[in-house]
Write a protein that holds these residues in place. Structure first.
Motif, short mmCIF file in Angstrom:
data_model
loop_
_atom_site.label_atom_id
_atom_site.label_comp_id
_atom_site.label_asym_id
_atom_site.label_seq_id
_atom_site.Cartn_x
_atom_site.Cartn_y
_atom_site.Cartn_z
N VAL A 109 0.73 -1.38 0.12
CA VAL A 109 -0.03 0.19 -0.25
C VAL A 109 0.81 1.27 -0.07
N ARG A 110 1.69 1.31 0.71
CA ARG A 110 2.77 2.49 0.57
C ARG A 110 3.51 2.72 -0.59
N GLN A 111 3.89 1.61 -1.13
CA GLN A 111 4.54 1.54 -2.43
C GLN A 111 3.63 2.30 -3.59
N GLY A 112 2.29 1.70 -3.61
CA GLY A 112 1.48 1.98 -4.37
C GLY A 112 0.91 3.43 -4.32
N MET A 113 0.67 3.98 -3.21
CA MET A 113 0.18 5.37 -3.00
C MET A 113 1.44 6.21 -3.43
N ALA A 114 2.58 5.88 -3.28
CA ALA A 114 3.78 6.74 -3.60
C ALA A 114 4.05 6.79 -4.93
N GLY A 115 3.38 5.76 -5.86
CA GLY A 115 3.57 5.47 -7.18
C GLY A 115 5.08 5.00 -7.41
N GLU A 116 5.63 4.16 -6.32
CA GLU A 116 6.86 3.37 -6.49
C GLU A 116 6.48 1.97 -7.06
N PRO A 117 7.51 1.48 -7.54
CA PRO A 117 7.10 -0.10 -7.81
C PRO A 117 6.91 -1.05 -6.59
N ILE A 118 5.66 -1.67 -7.23
CA ILE A 118 5.36 -2.76 -5.86
C ILE A 118 6.08 -3.90 -6.16
N THR A 119 6.91 -4.14 -5.07
CA THR A 119 7.96 -5.37 -5.00
C THR A 119 7.47 -6.46 -4.50
N VAL A 120 7.32 -7.54 -5.11
CA VAL A 120 6.78 -8.97 -5.07
C VAL A 120 7.97 -9.66 -4.87
N TYR A 121 8.16 -10.52 -3.58
CA TYR A 121 9.26 -11.36 -3.33
C TYR A 121 9.16 -12.68 -4.09
N GLY A 122 9.92 -13.31 -4.54
CA GLY A 122 9.62 -14.60 -5.26
C GLY A 122 9.12 -14.23 -6.46
N ASP A 123 8.10 -15.44 -7.03
CA ASP A 123 7.61 -15.16 -8.25
C ASP A 123 6.16 -14.69 -8.26
N GLY A 124 5.52 -14.67 -6.95
CA GLY A 124 4.37 -14.08 -6.71
C GLY A 124 3.32 -15.29 -6.51
N THR A 125 3.70 -16.49 -6.99
CA THR A 125 2.52 -17.47 -6.88
C THR A 125 2.19 -18.17 -5.31
N GLN A 126 2.90 -17.55 -4.44
CA GLN A 126 2.84 -18.24 -3.29
C GLN A 126 1.46 -17.68 -2.79
N THR A 127 0.90 -18.20 -1.99
CA THR A 127 -0.50 -17.73 -1.39
C THR A 127 -0.67 -17.84 -0.02
N ARG A 128 -1.61 -16.55 0.42
CA ARG A 128 -1.64 -16.34 1.86
C ARG A 128 -2.99 -16.16 2.22
N CYS A 129 -3.74 -16.11 3.27
CA CYS A 129 -4.92 -15.71 3.85
C CYS A 129 -4.71 -14.74 4.89
N PHE A 130 -5.36 -13.36 4.44
CA PHE A 130 -5.19 -12.28 5.44
C PHE A 130 -6.49 -12.16 6.32
N ALA A 131 -6.31 -11.95 7.58
CA ALA A 131 -7.32 -11.62 8.55
C ALA A 131 -7.35 -10.10 8.94
N HIS A 132 -8.54 -9.88 9.28
CA HIS A 132 -8.52 -8.33 9.63
C HIS A 132 -8.17 -8.27 11.26
N VAL A 133 -7.44 -7.52 11.76
CA VAL A 133 -6.93 -7.32 13.16
C VAL A 133 -8.16 -7.27 14.04
N LEU A 134 -9.29 -6.74 13.69
CA LEU A 134 -10.51 -6.83 14.69
C LEU A 134 -11.11 -7.96 14.64
N ASP A 135 -11.23 -8.72 13.75
CA ASP A 135 -11.87 -10.21 13.81
C ASP A 135 -10.81 -11.06 14.54
N VAL A 136 -9.50 -10.84 14.56
CA VAL A 136 -8.65 -11.83 15.21
C VAL A 136 -8.78 -11.12 16.70
N VAL A 137 -8.81 -10.00 17.04
CA VAL A 137 -8.94 -9.53 18.47
C VAL A 137 -10.16 -10.16 19.08
#
Length: 323
Positions: A196-224
């Motif tokens: 988000v910081r890179q995108g807002m600044a118009g900088e390159p968004i840097t993906v580590y690896g080839d980007g095919t790795q997957t994740r599941c993101f949880a909102h902090v309020l759900d976790v709390v």
């Protein structure tokens, strides 16, 4: 009640402190501000029942006084982020293991219930998807520093559960899966705030690896919400629970969504792991939680998806820019 929240000035810890205060409790936050930030809890300073003590969770005298003053403990203090794990492995291991040992000894002495936050990292390189709490773990060799964090958090879990089995100390272990939301910093490699910081600044968004790795993101309020509901539940004692969201996304797809939300000015660039971290770095191909166990016990169901997460993080960034 009066709760002790270690790591209370951190990203998750500060949200937990706020939730406990909103529920009418008192909160003692313990944080050495090494990765936590005073700005996270500054809005809570004027609220009745909140106190911040700046000290280390590895200091037995400080911890004993804090535990004695409280009725239950949320232990969130930990080294955080892949970057810190790779760059400072000694600090990572000592902070995690020594801190948890110190907390557990005091909780055992005064019979205080404790919830320990662990991590999906403990599943290692397992390819059995989704990850279940009783699955075998598959870690890499000890010569690869990347696995130090997982190994230390596994020892945390063993130690906490040992206190349950030997003395019936009421402990709960929560394995968190990629918790994200406002106040999270990209300083230690956290992918969403960094993108988000890179995108807002118009900088390159840097993906580590080839980007095919997957994740599941949880909102902090759900976790709390899950942590608050788990700590005193009789059925949670001596148990391990996955806490997260089952919505799977590849890191490349995440980068594309962030680019679109931030105006489409950024290129997306891939960076080899060896360049981003260190030679021989290993990553998990997929990281997906099975939530059946926590769903059965407390009816947990995440209500905020990736779209809400990204909009909340983006709104915070826009607010900071405007300020």
């Amino acid at each position: 009640m009066r709760y002790l929240v270690t790591g209370g000035a951190g990203f998750i810890g500060s949200h937990l402190c706020e939730r406990l205060l909103d529920d009418g409790h008192e909160v003692l936050a313990l944080d050495d501000l090494s990765t936590g930030r005073f700005s996270n809890v500054a809005p809570l300073e004027g609220r009745p029942g909140f106190e911040l003590r700046v000290a280390s969770v590895t200091d037995p005298g400080v911890v004993e006084r804090c535990v004695l003053e409280c009725s239950a403990v949320f232990h969130l203090a930990s080294a955080v982020g892949v970057r810190l794990v790779v760059d400072e492995p000694v600090k990572t291991i000592e902070t995690i293991v020594n801190g948890t040992d110190t907390i557990l000894r005091c909780c055992a002495r005064y019979r205080r219930p404790m919830l320990l936050t662990s991590t999906s990292e403990v599943y290692g390189k397992s390819d059995r998807i989704p990850f279940r709490e009783d699955d075998d773990v598959v870690l890499g060799p000890t010569t690869t520093r990347r696995w130090a964090y997982a190994g230390a958090k596994m020892l945390d879990e063993f130690l906490a559960l040992a206190h349950w089995h030997e003395a019936r100390l009421p402990v709960v272990v929560a394995r968190l899966f990629n918790t994200v939301g406002p106040r999270q910093t990209g300083r230690y490699g956290m992918v969403v705030p960094r993108f988000v910081r890179q995108g807002m600044a118009g900088e390159p968004i840097t993906v580590y690896g080839d980007g095919t790795q997957t994740r599941c993101f949880a909102h902090v309020l759900d976790v709390v919400d899950a942590l608050v509901r788990l700590i005193h539940h009789p059925g949670a004692r001596g148990e391990v629970f996955n806490v997260g969201n089952g919505e799977e996304v590849s890191i490349m797809q995440l980068a594309e969504r962030v680019r679109a939300l931030t105006g489409g000015r950024s290129d997306i660039r891939t960076i080899p792991y060896d360049e981003a971290y260190t030679s021989g770095f290993e990553d998990m191909v997929r990281r997906v939680p099975c939530l059946d166990k926590i769903r059965r016990l407390i009816g947990y169901e995440p209500t905020r998806g990736l779209g809400r997460i990204l909009s909340d993080v983006l709104a915070e960034g826009e607010g900071a820019s405007a300020g």
